[in-house]
Design an enzyme around this catalytic site. Structure first.
Site, short mmCIF file in Angstrom:
data_model
loop_
_atom_site.label_atom_id
_atom_site.label_comp_id
_atom_site.label_asym_id
_atom_site.label_seq_id
_atom_site.Cartn_x
_atom_site.Cartn_y
_atom_site.Cartn_z
N HIS A 166 96.30 8.92 -10.22
CA HIS A 166 97.27 8.27 -11.11
C HIS A 166 97.51 9.14 -12.35
O HIS A 166 98.64 9.31 -12.80
CB HIS A 166 96.75 6.91 -11.59
N LYS A 213 95.67 -11.93 -7.92
CA LYS A 213 95.08 -10.76 -7.28
C LYS A 213 93.63 -10.61 -7.73
O LYS A 213 93.34 -10.67 -8.92
CB LYS A 213 95.91 -9.51 -7.64
N ARG A 247 101.41 9.35 -1.77
CA ARG A 247 100.31 10.22 -1.36
C ARG A 247 100.47 10.73 0.06
O ARG A 247 100.08 11.84 0.38
CB ARG A 247 98.98 9.45 -1.44
N SER A 261 92.04 3.65 -5.29
CA SER A 261 91.15 2.86 -6.14
C SER A 261 90.07 2.17 -5.30
O SER A 261 88.90 2.14 -5.70
CB SER A 261 91.96 1.81 -6.91
#
Ligand code: COA
Length: 160
Positions: free
Chosen positions: A16, A40, A89, A127
């Site tokens: 990031h 979330k 990515r 992550s």
């Protein structure tokens, strides 16, 4: 030009930050916008992520951190910004990102999404993977800034 780089950033990784650095060179102003979504299940609270991100962007004069809830299009409109940045990515990111970009354009025809290809050394990073490696005491120094490494160790110790 002003841009928004939105995400969960749970936690922010060097991947990031690579996007943040490149954006700070290309655009006049960058808002790193953390999604505050109580539904979330995140490891870090929004306040923890806010503090972490703030310490990661100290060196950039034109980058600021903010939080938002609700729709990204509404947040962008409120800020008067019509460009969103997302990192790609791998091909596997494309479908999800395309759907989000198209939905956002449906919701607000002014809003464009620009994609930056992740630098190759970060193309594998996520992550979740970082959290998993940290959980089993693996070495994450190459993947995240120091502040995240410390915060993850702290969290994991609390969980044991
Ligand atoms: N380097 C490293 N990792 C990257 C990366 C990069 N350059 N780009 C993405 N990732 C990874 C993250 O590590 C994360 O990994 P994980 O799945 O293992 O946790 C994953 O990609 C996505 O995380 P992140 O980049 O933080 O974004 P997100 O997909 O959680 O964020 C929002 C999505 C916030 C942009 C989107 O949900 C949103 O706009 N929500 C608001 C509600 C809304 O408007 N909904 C309608 C949208 S159509």
């Amino acid at each position: 030009m002003k841009v928004i780089y939105p995400g969960s950033f749970d936690p922010i990784t060097n991947g990031h930050l690579d996007i943040v650095e490149r954006c700070s060179q290309k655009f006049d102003k960058v808002i790193l916008a953390i999604l505050n979504n109580s539904a979330k299940n995140t490891l870090f609270t929004v306040d923890e992520r806010l503090k972490i991100l703030e310490s990661c962007i100290e060196e950039y004069d034109n980058v600021e951190v903010d939080t938002f809830s609700g729709l990204l299009v509404d947040y962008a409109r409120e800020k008067g910004i019509t460009t969103v940045i997302r990192g790609l990515r791998a091909v596997t990111d494309f479908e999800y990102e395309l759907q989000m970009a198209l939905m956002n354009r449906e919701l607000d025809s002014e809003l464009d999404t620009l994609f930056l290809m992740s630098s190759s050394q970060y193309a594998f990073l996520s992550s979740s993977l970082v959290k998993e490696v940290a959980k089993y005491d693996g070495d994450i120094t190459r993947f995240v800034p120091k502040v995240v490494e410390e915060a993850l160790h702290h969290k994991m110790k609390g969980d044991k």
